[in-house]
Design an enzyme around this catalytic site. Sequence first.
Site, mmCIF file in Angstrom:
data_model
loop_
_atom_site.group_PDB
_atom_site.id
_atom_site.type_symbol
_atom_site.label_atom_id
_atom_site.label_comp_id
_atom_site.label_asym_id
_atom_site.label_seq_id
_atom_site.Cartn_x
_atom_site.Cartn_y
_atom_site.Cartn_z
ATOM 1 N N GLU A 1 -1.803 3.319 10.306
ATOM 2 C CA GLU A 1 -1.919 3.301 8.727
ATOM 3 C C GLU A 1 -2.833 2.087 8.937
ATOM 4 O O GLU A 1 -2.940 1.700 7.889
ATOM 5 C CB GLU A 1 -0.661 3.338 8.405
ATOM 6 C CG GLU A 1 -0.639 3.603 6.979
ATOM 7 C CD GLU A 1 -1.400 4.879 6.384
ATOM 8 O OE1 GLU A 1 -1.788 4.789 6.410
ATOM 9 O OE2 GLU A 1 -0.820 6.522 6.972
ATOM 10 N N LYS B 1 -14.453 6.827 6.629
ATOM 11 C CA LYS B 1 -13.395 6.859 6.035
ATOM 12 C C LYS B 1 -12.741 7.850 6.702
ATOM 13 O O LYS B 1 -11.023 8.243 6.900
ATOM 14 C CB LYS B 1 -13.099 7.020 4.996
ATOM 15 C CG LYS B 1 -13.648 5.073 4.043
ATOM 16 C CD LYS B 1 -14.154 4.939 2.590
ATOM 17 C CE LYS B 1 -12.947 5.075 1.986
ATOM 18 N NZ LYS B 1 -12.876 4.638 0.122
ATOM 19 N N ASP B 2 -12.711 9.108 6.399
ATOM 20 C CA ASP B 2 -12.471 10.621 6.740
ATOM 21 C C ASP B 2 -12.046 10.291 8.778
ATOM 22 O O ASP B 2 -10.903 10.948 8.753
ATOM 23 C CB ASP B 2 -12.830 11.555 6.595
ATOM 24 C CG ASP B 2 -13.324 11.972 4.967
ATOM 25 O OD1 ASP B 2 -12.606 11.416 3.956
ATOM 26 O OD2 ASP B 2 -13.879 13.240 5.086
ATOM 27 N N GLU C 1 -10.916 1.432 5.981
ATOM 28 C CA GLU C 1 -11.080 1.591 4.313
ATOM 29 C C GLU C 1 -11.707 0.500 3.438
ATOM 30 O O GLU C 1 -12.238 0.592 2.631
ATOM 31 C CB GLU C 1 -10.233 2.749 3.578
ATOM 32 C CG GLU C 1 -9.980 4.026 4.058
ATOM 33 C CD GLU C 1 -9.052 4.886 3.322
ATOM 34 O OE1 GLU C 1 -7.874 4.492 2.672
ATOM 35 O OE2 GLU C 1 -8.715 6.294 4.355
ATOM 36 N N GLU D 1 -21.213 1.764 -4.007
ATOM 37 C CA GLU D 1 -21.937 3.539 -4.084
ATOM 38 C C GLU D 1 -21.109 4.345 -3.488
ATOM 39 O O GLU D 1 -20.848 4.016 -1.836
ATOM 40 C CB GLU D 1 -23.075 3.260 -4.522
ATOM 41 C CG GLU D 1 -23.756 3.167 -3.226
ATOM 42 C CD GLU D 1 -24.549 1.944 -2.806
ATOM 43 O OE1 GLU D 1 -25.108 1.811 -1.874
ATOM 44 O OE2 GLU D 1 -24.322 0.832 -3.766
ATOM 45 N N GLN D 2 -21.101 5.312 -3.968
ATOM 46 C CA GLN D 2 -20.797 7.079 -3.082
ATOM 47 C C GLN D 2 -21.403 6.493 -1.573
ATOM 48 O O GLN D 2 -22.745 7.328 -2.130
ATOM 49 C CB GLN D 2 -20.478 8.066 -3.850
ATOM 50 C CG GLN D 2 -19.149 8.248 -4.473
ATOM 51 C CD GLN D 2 -17.932 7.932 -4.097
ATOM 52 O OE1 GLN D 2 -17.396 8.789 -3.112
ATOM 53 N NE2 GLN D 2 -17.057 7.082 -4.925
ATOM 54 N N HIS D 3 -21.461 6.905 -0.270
ATOM 55 C CA HIS D 3 -22.318 6.987 0.276
ATOM 56 C C HIS D 3 -21.693 8.379 1.610
ATOM 57 O O HIS D 3 -20.469 8.130 2.012
ATOM 58 C CB HIS D 3 -22.630 5.480 0.648
ATOM 59 C CG HIS D 3 -23.614 6.109 2.027
ATOM 60 N ND1 HIS D 3 -23.523 6.493 3.308
ATOM 61 C CD2 HIS D 3 -25.239 5.338 1.757
ATOM 62 C CE1 HIS D 3 -24.973 6.636 3.768
ATOM 63 N NE2 HIS D 3 -25.781 5.968 2.778
ATOM 64 N N GLU E 1 1.171 -0.825 -0.199
ATOM 65 C CA GLU E 1 -0.144 -0.085 -0.191
ATOM 66 C C GLU E 1 0.717 1.226 -0.207
ATOM 67 O O GLU E 1 1.566 1.732 0.808
ATOM 68 C CB GLU E 1 -1.301 -0.409 1.174
ATOM 69 C CG GLU E 1 -2.092 -1.131 1.296
ATOM 70 C CD GLU E 1 -3.432 -0.792 -0.336
ATOM 71 O OE1 GLU E 1 -3.626 0.173 -0.237
ATOM 72 O OE2 GLU E 1 -3.232 -1.913 -0.282
#
Length: 115
Positions: free
Chosen positions: A66, A91-92, A73, A82-84, A25
């Site tokens: 991390e 995630k933020d 994530e 989908e975006q939600h 990653e």
Amino acid sequence: MKKFILKELKSFKCAFNGIYLALTEAHIIIQIMATVLVIATGYYQNINKTEWLIIAICIAMVIGAEMMNTAIEKTVDYISMEQHPQAKSIKDISAGAVLVISIVAAIIGINILFL
């Protein structure tokens, strides 16, 4: 007893596989590069044993955070394709936790290595 040991060995194998996967990653690679720089600076500055222990704890906390952020994530991406807005918040917040730990580790490192 033998069954228990085999189960534990399998758990370790999974954990090492997780470390291997994390090392692919981008953010983990950046943290590893920073770690190399901090270790080199520590050797150059000839820091003492206690300072090395503090630096090691900071490195472990940042890389561990991390890795947890990456796992969170990936989990959110897996669950919610989908975006939600809620997925973004999760995630933020996870990324924010890494930032907080990284800032504190940087402050500690600067104090040990340069002040």
